[in-house]
Design a protein around this motif. Structure first.
Motif, PDB file in Angstrom:
ATOM      1  N   ALA A 220      58.075  43.786  45.734  1.00 46.93           N
ATOM      2  CA  ALA A 220      57.335  43.094  44.452  1.00 46.93           C
ATOM      3  C   ALA A 220      58.291  42.787  43.318  1.00 46.93           C
ATOM      4  O   ALA A 220      58.363  41.420  42.958  1.00 46.93           O
ATOM      5  CB  ALA A 220      56.243  43.780  43.908  1.00 46.93           C
ATOM      6  N   LEU A 221      59.213  43.376  42.976  1.00 50.17           N
ATOM      7  CA  LEU A 221      60.160  43.008  41.768  1.00 50.17           C
ATOM      8  C   LEU A 221      61.169  42.017  42.383  1.00 50.17           C
ATOM      9  O   LEU A 221      61.348  41.222  41.563  1.00 50.17           O
ATOM     10  CB  LEU A 221      60.793  44.334  41.151  1.00 50.17           C
ATOM     11  CG  LEU A 221      61.863  44.286  40.004  1.00 50.17           C
ATOM     12  CD1 LEU A 221      60.858  43.460  38.921  1.00 50.17           C
ATOM     13  CD2 LEU A 221      62.450  45.531  39.593  1.00 50.17           C
ATOM     14  N   ALA A 222      61.853  42.168  43.452  1.00 52.50           N
ATOM     15  CA  ALA A 222      62.729  41.226  44.100  1.00 52.50           C
ATOM     16  C   ALA A 222      61.995  39.866  44.290  1.00 52.50           C
ATOM     17  O   ALA A 222      62.667  38.999  43.971  1.00 52.50           O
ATOM     18  CB  ALA A 222      63.164  41.696  45.436  1.00 52.50           C
ATOM     19  N   VAL A 223      60.649  39.809  44.576  1.00 48.19           N
ATOM     20  CA  VAL A 223      60.182  38.495  44.704  1.00 48.19           C
ATOM     21  C   VAL A 223      59.956  37.818  43.307  1.00 48.19           C
ATOM     22  O   VAL A 223      60.308  36.486  43.021  1.00 48.19           O
ATOM     23  CB  VAL A 223      58.602  38.501  45.425  1.00 48.19           C
ATOM     24  CG1 VAL A 223      57.859  37.159  45.093  1.00 48.19           C
ATOM     25  CG2 VAL A 223      58.911  38.958  46.837  1.00 48.19           C
ATOM     26  N   ALA A 224      59.481  38.568  42.398  1.00 46.46           N
ATOM     27  CA  ALA A 224      59.320  38.149  40.988  1.00 46.46           C
ATOM     28  C   ALA A 224      60.914  37.602  40.574  1.00 46.46           C
ATOM     29  O   ALA A 224      60.796  36.706  39.735  1.00 46.46           O
ATOM     30  CB  ALA A 224      58.745  39.336  39.835  1.00 46.46           C
ATOM     31  N   ILE A 225      61.903  38.420  40.903  1.00 48.07           N
ATOM     32  CA  ILE A 225      63.020  37.941  40.322  1.00 48.07           C
ATOM     33  C   ILE A 225      63.620  36.745  40.778  1.00 48.07           C
ATOM     34  O   ILE A 225      64.054  35.732  40.300  1.00 48.07           O
ATOM     35  CB  ILE A 225      64.203  38.953  40.619  1.00 48.07           C
ATOM     36  CG1 ILE A 225      63.896  40.135  39.576  1.00 48.07           C
ATOM     37  CG2 ILE A 225      65.403  38.475  40.119  1.00 48.07           C
ATOM     38  CD1 ILE A 225      64.925  41.563  40.102  1.00 48.07           C
ATOM     39  N   GLY A 226      63.145  36.618  42.276  1.00 48.98           N
ATOM     40  CA  GLY A 226      63.564  35.362  42.882  1.00 48.98           C
ATOM     41  C   GLY A 226      62.662  34.160  42.534  1.00 48.98           C
ATOM     42  O   GLY A 226      63.519  32.993  42.187  1.00 48.98           O
ATOM     43  N   VAL A 227      61.494  34.270  42.192  1.00 47.27           N
ATOM     44  CA  VAL A 227      60.602  33.120  41.691  1.00 47.27           C
ATOM     45  C   VAL A 227      61.194  32.569  40.367  1.00 47.27           C
ATOM     46  O   VAL A 227      61.495  31.656  39.949  1.00 47.27           O
ATOM     47  CB  VAL A 227      59.139  33.659  41.500  1.00 47.27           C
ATOM     48  CG1 VAL A 227      58.656  32.264  40.872  1.00 47.27           C
ATOM     49  CG2 VAL A 227      58.609  33.644  43.121  1.00 47.27           C
ATOM     50  N   SER A 228      61.644  33.780  39.540  1.00 47.57           N
ATOM     51  CA  SER A 228      62.110  33.677  38.163  1.00 47.57           C
ATOM     52  C   SER A 228      63.259  32.765  38.081  1.00 47.57           C
ATOM     53  O   SER A 228      63.414  31.771  37.437  1.00 47.57           O
ATOM     54  CB  SER A 228      61.996  34.714  37.399  1.00 47.57           C
ATOM     55  OG  SER A 228      61.006  35.450  37.182  1.00 47.57           O
ATOM     56  N   VAL A 229      64.146  33.347  38.963  1.00 58.06           N
ATOM     57  CA  VAL A 229      65.527  32.479  39.056  1.00 58.06           C
ATOM     58  C   VAL A 229      65.700  31.235  39.549  1.00 58.06           C
ATOM     59  O   VAL A 229      66.199  30.165  39.129  1.00 58.06           O
ATOM     60  CB  VAL A 229      66.744  33.454  39.464  1.00 58.06           C
ATOM     61  CG1 VAL A 229      66.754  34.606  38.743  1.00 58.06           C
ATOM     62  CG2 VAL A 229      66.431  33.542  40.975  1.00 58.06           C
ATOM     63  N   ALA A 230      64.737  30.913  40.643  1.00 62.35           N
ATOM     64  CA  ALA A 230      64.550  29.648  41.298  1.00 62.35           C
ATOM     65  C   ALA A 230      64.054  28.723  40.381  1.00 62.35           C
ATOM     66  O   ALA A 230      64.519  27.462  40.233  1.00 62.35           O
ATOM     67  CB  ALA A 230      64.002  29.622  42.467  1.00 62.35           C
ATOM     68  N   LEU A 231      62.856  29.061  39.610  1.00 62.59           N
ATOM     69  CA  LEU A 231      62.075  28.043  38.733  1.00 62.59           C
ATOM     70  C   LEU A 231      63.261  27.885  37.435  1.00 62.59           C
ATOM     71  O   LEU A 231      63.486  26.889  37.200  1.00 62.59           O
ATOM     72  CB  LEU A 231      60.983  28.671  38.289  1.00 62.59           C
ATOM     73  CG  LEU A 231      59.934  28.809  39.129  1.00 62.59           C
ATOM     74  CD1 LEU A 231      58.693  29.210  38.546  1.00 62.59           C
ATOM     75  CD2 LEU A 231      59.483  26.939  39.376  1.00 62.59           C
ATOM     76  N   GLY A 232      63.792  28.856  36.983  1.00 60.08           N
ATOM     77  CA  GLY A 232      64.677  28.797  35.857  1.00 60.08           C
ATOM     78  C   GLY A 232      65.968  27.867  36.372  1.00 60.08           C
ATOM     79  O   GLY A 232      66.481  26.927  35.466  1.00 60.08           O
ATOM     80  N   GLY A 233      66.388  27.986  37.484  1.00 59.86           N
ATOM     81  CA  GLY A 233      67.729  27.250  37.797  1.00 59.86           C
ATOM     82  C   GLY A 233      67.354  25.890  38.051  1.00 59.86           C
ATOM     83  O   GLY A 233      68.046  24.868  37.871  1.00 59.86           O
ATOM     84  N   THR A 234      66.138  25.631  38.689  1.00 58.29           N
ATOM     85  CA  THR A 234      65.680  24.115  38.721  1.00 58.29           C
ATOM     86  C   THR A 234      65.537  23.466  37.484  1.00 58.29           C
ATOM     87  O   THR A 234      65.810  22.377  37.574  1.00 58.29           O
ATOM     88  CB  THR A 234      64.320  24.231  39.703  1.00 58.29           C
ATOM     89  OG1 THR A 234      64.447  24.816  40.881  1.00 58.29           O
ATOM     90  CG2 THR A 234      63.979  22.810  40.087  1.00 58.29           C
ATOM     91  N   VAL A 235      64.607  24.095  36.731  1.00 60.51           N
ATOM     92  CA  VAL A 235      64.592  23.584  35.158  1.00 60.51           C
ATOM     93  C   VAL A 235      65.835  23.137  34.737  1.00 60.51           C
ATOM     94  O   VAL A 235      66.063  22.116  33.969  1.00 60.51           O
ATOM     95  CB  VAL A 235      63.669  24.503  34.394  1.00 60.51           C
ATOM     96  CG1 VAL A 235      63.597  23.787  32.942  1.00 60.51           C
ATOM     97  CG2 VAL A 235      62.308  24.534  34.905  1.00 60.51           C
ATOM     98  N   THR A 236      66.748  24.263  34.693  1.00 64.70           N
ATOM     99  CA  THR A 236      68.105  24.177  33.872  1.00 64.70           C
ATOM    100  C   THR A 236      68.886  22.833  34.804  1.00 64.70           C
ATOM    101  O   THR A 236      69.300  22.228  33.957  1.00 64.70           O
ATOM    102  CB  THR A 236      69.005  25.421  33.963  1.00 64.70           C
ATOM    103  OG1 THR A 236      68.256  26.315  33.597  1.00 64.70           O
ATOM    104  CG2 THR A 236      70.124  25.144  33.391  1.00 64.70           C
ATOM    105  N   SER A 237      68.823  22.950  35.967  1.00 59.97           N
ATOM    106  CA  SER A 237      69.273  21.782  36.753  1.00 59.97           C
ATOM    107  C   SER A 237      69.067  20.385  35.956  1.00 59.97           C
ATOM    108  O   SER A 237      69.783  19.404  35.987  1.00 59.97           O
ATOM    109  CB  SER A 237      69.271  21.871  38.198  1.00 59.97           C
ATOM    110  OG  SER A 237      70.065  20.741  38.969  1.00 59.97           O
ATOM    111  N   TYR A 238      67.661  20.233  35.979  1.00 57.95           N
ATOM    112  CA  TYR A 238      67.158  18.901  35.576  1.00 57.95           C
ATOM    113  C   TYR A 238      67.617  18.667  34.260  1.00 57.95           C
ATOM    114  O   TYR A 238      68.015  17.368  33.868  1.00 57.95           O
ATOM    115  CB  TYR A 238      65.588  19.150  35.435  1.00 57.95           C
ATOM    116  CG  TYR A 238      64.811  18.160  35.000  1.00 57.95           C
ATOM    117  CD1 TYR A 238      64.654  16.723  35.625  1.00 57.95           C
ATOM    118  CD2 TYR A 238      64.582  17.982  33.593  1.00 57.95           C
ATOM    119  CE1 TYR A 238      64.109  15.767  34.988  1.00 57.95           C
ATOM    120  CE2 TYR A 238      63.685  16.849  33.019  1.00 57.95           C
ATOM    121  CZ  TYR A 238      63.736  15.600  33.589  1.00 57.95           C
ATOM    122  OH  TYR A 238      62.779  14.641  33.109  1.00 57.95           O
TER     123      TYR A 238
END
Length: 308
Positions: A220-238
């Motif tokens: 559960a924690l790994a999935v939560a971290i994965g979603v957080s960094v994926a969204l954070g990286g996408t927004v930062t990239s934009y």
């Protein structure tokens, strides 16, 4: 938020969420099996599928999925039967897949190695509606396998011999893990890129292991971290105009470092509590009887035990 005003960013954010869920979901089994670099090898093989997609003018995502699955099955067969030469066969498979992809893209009509950039390192603007539909279907399959068969997959990842004794189809489950990893590579390549997808499978799991004490909590924690960094990286990239794949992976590594630092004092407290629970041997010994300061004699009931 202006980021949601653009259709390509809506698609990219949804794809990022799906990647953030699926990559750690299968990565937790790969880490348990000590096959952390399997995703990297499949990513190399998937390059041939991307090249075939360009050459045949079909969807590179679906072609990469087919070729990745074939490559994953070949990797499992090599692991079973390769013996001492297995590492050489795997190396040829990985490098041949990468070289074949580059060659096929160049042979495609109007093809160029420049077209590979978005598949190698990820790209926000190139996630099309067709790509998103494929990603959704593939992500649903990955979620169905990793969650629906979590007990069986954990058993075979933890101890193959014990799983075989209990009657589980070990080889079939091993193949299923490999195929699911191949599908995950195809899911993630448009956002993270083929060369970086393995990091998103492994790093969130490694970060979660710093705090979690059970498989379910780690998952559960790994999935939560994965979603957080994926969204954070996408927004930062934009907003910062930086590559999404590299940004996502760097954020995942930063999360690992932060959780490791946070877990260190917690681990020390747990170790101290365990030591106190075990008890100090010195505290368990019977104290020596001491003479009464006034009379110099031992207390009643201790004279015989002290002399005898």
């Amino acid at each position: 938020m202006d980021i949601l005003d653009y259709a390509f960013m809506q698609r990219a954010l949804l794809a990022a969420v799906l990647v953030g869920v699926t990559a750690p979901a299968i990565g937790v089994y790969l880490v348990q099996r000590r096959q952390a670099l399997m995703g990297d090898g499949i990513g190399h093989v998937a390059m041939t599928g991307v090249g075939l997609g360009f050459l045949l003018s079909t969807s590179p995502v679906w072609m990469a999925t087919v070729v990745s699955i074939a490559g994953a099955v070949a990797m499992e067969l090599i692991r079973w039967y390769g013996r001492t030469r297995g590492d050489i066969a795997l190396a040829m498979l990985f490098y041949g897949g990468m070289a074949g992809g580059v060659m096929l893209v160049n042979l495609a009509p109007g093809g160029s190695t420049a077209n590979l950039g978005s598949y190698l390192f990820g790209s926000l603007s190139t996630v099309s509606a067709a790509d998103l539909r494929a990603i959704c279907v593939l992500a649903a399959l990955v979620a169905l396998v990793t969650v629906g068969l979590r007990r069986q997959l954990f058993a075979v990842s933890q101890d193959e011999e014990f799983a075989r004794v209990t009657g589980l189809p070990v080889r079939a489950l091993n193949l299923l893990i490999a195929v699911t990893a191949a599908v995950t590579v195809s899911v993630a390549m448009r956002v993270v890129g083929l060369l970086l997808v393995s990091a998103l499978m492994v790093v969130p799991v490694a970060a979660a292991q710093q705090l979690a004490r059970s498989f379910a909590a780690t998952f559960a924690l790994a999935v939560a971290i994965g979603v957080s960094v994926a969204l954070g990286g996408t927004v930062t990239s934009y907003y910062q105009d930086v590559p999404p794949g590299a940004t996502i992976v760097l954020l995942a590594i930063a999360a690992f470092v932060a959780l490791t630092a946070a877990a260190a004092p917690l681990a020390r407290r747990r170790a101290g509590a365990a030591a106190r629970a075990a008890g100090d041997p010195a505290e368990c010994t019977v104290p020596e009887p001491r003479p009464d300061p006034a009379t110099g004699e031992l207390p009643d009931g201790m004279r015989e035990s002290a002399t005898g």
